[in-house]
Scaffold this motif. Sequence first.
Motif, short mmCIF file in Angstrom:
data_model
loop_
_atom_site.label_atom_id
_atom_site.label_comp_id
_atom_site.label_asym_id
_atom_site.label_seq_id
_atom_site.Cartn_x
_atom_site.Cartn_y
_atom_site.Cartn_z
N LEU A 27 42.42 36.91 45.16
CA LEU A 27 43.70 36.83 45.84
C LEU A 27 43.95 35.23 46.16
O LEU A 27 44.71 34.50 46.06
CB LEU A 27 44.06 37.79 46.91
N LEU A 55 50.62 29.81 43.87
CA LEU A 55 51.63 29.64 44.71
C LEU A 55 51.92 28.12 45.05
O LEU A 55 53.03 27.72 45.18
CB LEU A 55 51.20 30.66 45.84
N THR A 112 54.46 34.83 38.26
CA THR A 112 53.55 34.09 38.60
C THR A 112 53.40 34.04 40.28
O THR A 112 52.30 34.21 41.09
CB THR A 112 53.64 32.36 38.32
N THR A 119 43.93 32.77 43.40
CA THR A 119 45.26 32.87 42.80
C THR A 119 46.29 32.04 43.67
O THR A 119 47.07 31.40 43.18
CB THR A 119 45.72 34.49 42.41
N LEU A 120 46.28 32.19 44.98
CA LEU A 120 47.05 31.57 45.98
C LEU A 120 46.84 30.24 45.86
O LEU A 120 47.85 29.32 45.77
CB LEU A 120 46.61 31.87 47.38
N GLN A 121 45.85 29.57 45.47
CA GLN A 121 45.58 28.37 45.70
C GLN A 121 45.96 27.51 44.32
O GLN A 121 46.28 26.35 44.37
CB GLN A 121 43.92 27.95 45.77
N VAL A 169 49.91 36.46 43.12
CA VAL A 169 49.01 36.54 44.14
C VAL A 169 48.60 37.89 44.56
O VAL A 169 47.43 38.13 44.98
CB VAL A 169 49.71 35.76 45.35
#
Length: 288
Positions: A137, A145, A110, A140-142, A114
Amino acid sequence: MKPSSFSWVTPKLSILGLTIIMLGMGMTLTLDDLRGALAMPKEVISGFVLQYSVMPISGYLVSKLLNLPSHYAAGLILVGCCPGGTASNIVTYLARGNVALSVIMTAASTLFAVVMTPFLTAKLAGKYVAVDATALLVSTLQVVLLPVLGGAFLNQYLQPLVKLVNPLMPPMAVVTVAILCGHAISQSSSAILMSGGQVILASCLLHASGFFFGYILARMLGIDVAASRTISIEVGMQNSVLGVVLATKHFGNPLTTVPCAVSSVAHSIIGSILAGIWRLSVPSEVKD
């Protein structure tokens, strides 16, 4: 039966729901878990490599084999490029696998999603549709991560709160996944009825490939049975809800979400059957 019943689900609510699931998974992480993972780097690294090789390649090959339309192919490949699903931890427990390893593997795939998810999606699905890797990216970060790190932080420094909230997280995750997948399916209900057989077959082949090669390749690498079961489940079960959210936000054709939604049902059924079979035999490592 009644697609309009999911009309209240908005993109913002979808992202909020996924964030809650990721936060809950982060709350399962402790320093002891991390230390345990460091004690089995071979298993963690093998699982990570298989996660981001077997599934993306399987998604690409299955879409070619079945000659899927571009929007379905893109959705299937996107699912293959997503990290391991949070439900894999529960299925690993039922299959008498290594639960601690499962949690660490899910967290590792997971966190690296990112980078890996947008990169692999752009490489494999870019020829079907235009993929904005940078936007993917950031998205996915928001939704991955930051919530996972937030959950781990809470688990480290606010144990009383985590103990209070933790029992609520599994049912909340189940309800959230059901709602998000129901919404995705409701948006494309007519398309699923028209070509559902093809999409269902593609999703089943994708996940069956992940479960099969995840186990066989892990055993070939000399990994014990319990850990191989764990790797098989981690590779075979994807974060399909993340795929739904990303497909909704970044792909122009709403039909791209269909394989992601169908995938969440396919991997749950295959994983549950596999867990039921494996539960009948206890690996020697677990007996010890």
